[in-house]
Design a protein around this motif. Structure first.
Motif, mmCIF file in Angstrom:
data_model
loop_
_atom_site.group_PDB
_atom_site.id
_atom_site.type_symbol
_atom_site.label_atom_id
_atom_site.label_comp_id
_atom_site.label_asym_id
_atom_site.label_seq_id
_atom_site.Cartn_x
_atom_site.Cartn_y
_atom_site.Cartn_z
ATOM 1 N N TYR A 8 3.239 16.858 82.595
ATOM 2 C CA TYR A 8 2.139 15.274 82.211
ATOM 3 C C TYR A 8 0.964 14.682 82.837
ATOM 4 O O TYR A 8 0.818 13.854 82.747
ATOM 5 N N GLY A 9 0.957 16.076 83.986
ATOM 6 C CA GLY A 9 -0.174 15.573 84.719
ATOM 7 C C GLY A 9 -0.451 16.408 86.286
ATOM 8 O O GLY A 9 -0.501 18.046 85.860
ATOM 9 N N PHE A 10 -0.681 16.247 87.544
ATOM 10 C CA PHE A 10 -0.140 16.633 88.461
ATOM 11 C C PHE A 10 0.246 16.076 89.887
ATOM 12 O O PHE A 10 0.836 14.906 89.708
ATOM 13 N N GLU A 11 1.104 17.419 90.174
ATOM 14 C CA GLU A 11 1.654 16.391 91.418
ATOM 15 C C GLU A 11 1.469 17.300 92.775
ATOM 16 O O GLU A 11 0.302 18.603 92.815
ATOM 17 N N THR A 12 1.368 16.445 93.730
ATOM 18 C CA THR A 12 1.763 17.466 95.380
ATOM 19 C C THR A 12 2.491 16.539 96.161
ATOM 20 O O THR A 12 3.389 15.598 96.127
ATOM 21 N N GLY A 17 6.254 13.027 100.577
ATOM 22 C CA GLY A 17 6.940 12.370 99.310
ATOM 23 C C GLY A 17 6.271 12.876 98.484
ATOM 24 O O GLY A 17 5.476 13.225 99.202
ATOM 25 N N LYS A 18 6.621 13.302 97.557
ATOM 26 C CA LYS A 18 5.728 14.146 96.104
ATOM 27 C C LYS A 18 4.958 12.886 96.033
ATOM 28 O O LYS A 18 5.459 11.748 95.722
ATOM 29 N N LEU A 19 3.694 13.377 95.489
ATOM 30 C CA LEU A 19 2.261 12.199 94.386
ATOM 31 C C LEU A 19 2.426 12.711 93.236
ATOM 32 O O LEU A 19 1.429 13.835 93.153
ATOM 33 N N GLU A 20 2.762 11.829 92.202
ATOM 34 C CA GLU A 20 2.702 12.483 91.508
ATOM 35 C C GLU A 20 1.428 11.488 90.278
ATOM 36 O O GLU A 20 1.128 10.671 90.676
ATOM 37 N N ILE A 21 0.485 12.762 89.674
ATOM 38 C CA ILE A 21 -0.353 11.565 89.448
ATOM 39 C C ILE A 21 -0.926 12.197 87.810
ATOM 40 O O ILE A 21 -0.870 12.842 87.377
ATOM 41 N N SER A 22 -0.897 10.798 86.818
ATOM 42 C CA SER A 22 -0.788 11.328 85.360
ATOM 43 C C SER A 22 -1.919 10.444 84.714
ATOM 44 O O SER A 22 -1.937 9.134 85.350
ATOM 45 N N LYS A 27 4.336 8.276 83.654
ATOM 46 C CA LYS A 27 4.333 9.204 84.223
ATOM 47 C C LYS A 27 4.013 9.742 85.970
ATOM 48 O O LYS A 27 4.583 11.049 86.711
ATOM 49 N N GLY A 28 3.112 8.536 86.085
ATOM 50 C CA GLY A 28 3.179 8.638 88.069
ATOM 51 C C GLY A 28 1.828 7.402 87.614
ATOM 52 O O GLY A 28 0.523 7.019 86.841
ATOM 53 N N PHE A 29 0.704 8.055 89.100
ATOM 54 C CA PHE A 29 -0.296 7.020 89.347
ATOM 55 C C PHE A 29 -1.408 7.829 88.480
ATOM 56 O O PHE A 29 -2.050 9.013 88.415
ATOM 57 N N ARG A 30 -1.938 7.238 87.888
ATOM 58 C CA ARG A 30 -2.862 7.243 87.626
ATOM 59 C C ARG A 30 -4.422 7.551 88.123
ATOM 60 O O ARG A 30 -4.507 6.529 89.538
ATOM 61 N N PRO A 31 -5.518 8.307 88.233
ATOM 62 C CA PRO A 31 -5.932 8.658 88.795
ATOM 63 C C PRO A 31 -7.468 7.330 89.809
ATOM 64 O O PRO A 31 -7.323 7.045 91.029
#
Length: 128
Positions: A8-12, A17-22, A27-31
């Motif tokens: 669904y996007g990218f994660e680091t 903890g894990k940061l999910e970007i989408s 599915k995660g934080f929007r940029p």
């Protein structure tokens, strides 16, 4: 930091903890949310340090995003952000606030990074 592509996007993985970007906010934080949040948190952190140096330690600082305006073009770039800052600090007055904001803007790296690209409006409320 290393960002890995996901379904669904990218994660680091960070030390917190894990940061999910989408682009899908389910599915995660929007940029753009991360950009808006980075400016807000940087502003608050710098303001806190300035108030401490001026011997007016903050009991609380709240930054509310009142408005985010994005362009209507394909990139949907950020055009304007309106933050409302509520601050409580001993000795802080309406007369002192413009200088505090000026120093905050000057010393906040995130604010300085976008100052000529994004209109940033900040309103302030001082709590007693």
């Amino acid at each position: 930091m290393k960002f890995e592509m996901t379904e669904y996007g990218f994660e680091t993985e960070t030390e917190f903890g894990k940061l999910e970007i989408s682009s899908n906010e389910e599915k995660g934080f929007r940029p753009y949310q991360l950009m808006v949040g980075s400016i807000a948190a940087c502003t608050g952190g710098v303001m806190r340090k300035i108030l401490e140096k001026k011997r007016m330690p903050a009991q609380s600082i709240t930054i509310e995003v009142k408005e985010v305006v994005r362009s209507q073009d394909d990139a949907s770039r950020l055009e304007k952000i309106h933050y409302h800052i509520t601050v409580q600090a001993d000795g802080l007055t309406e007369e002192k606030m413009p200088k505090i904001l000026e120093l905050t803007h000057k010393n906040c790296s995130m604010y300085q990074s976008v100052a000529n690209c994004i209109e940033i409006e900040q309103t302030v409320e001082i709590l007693k």
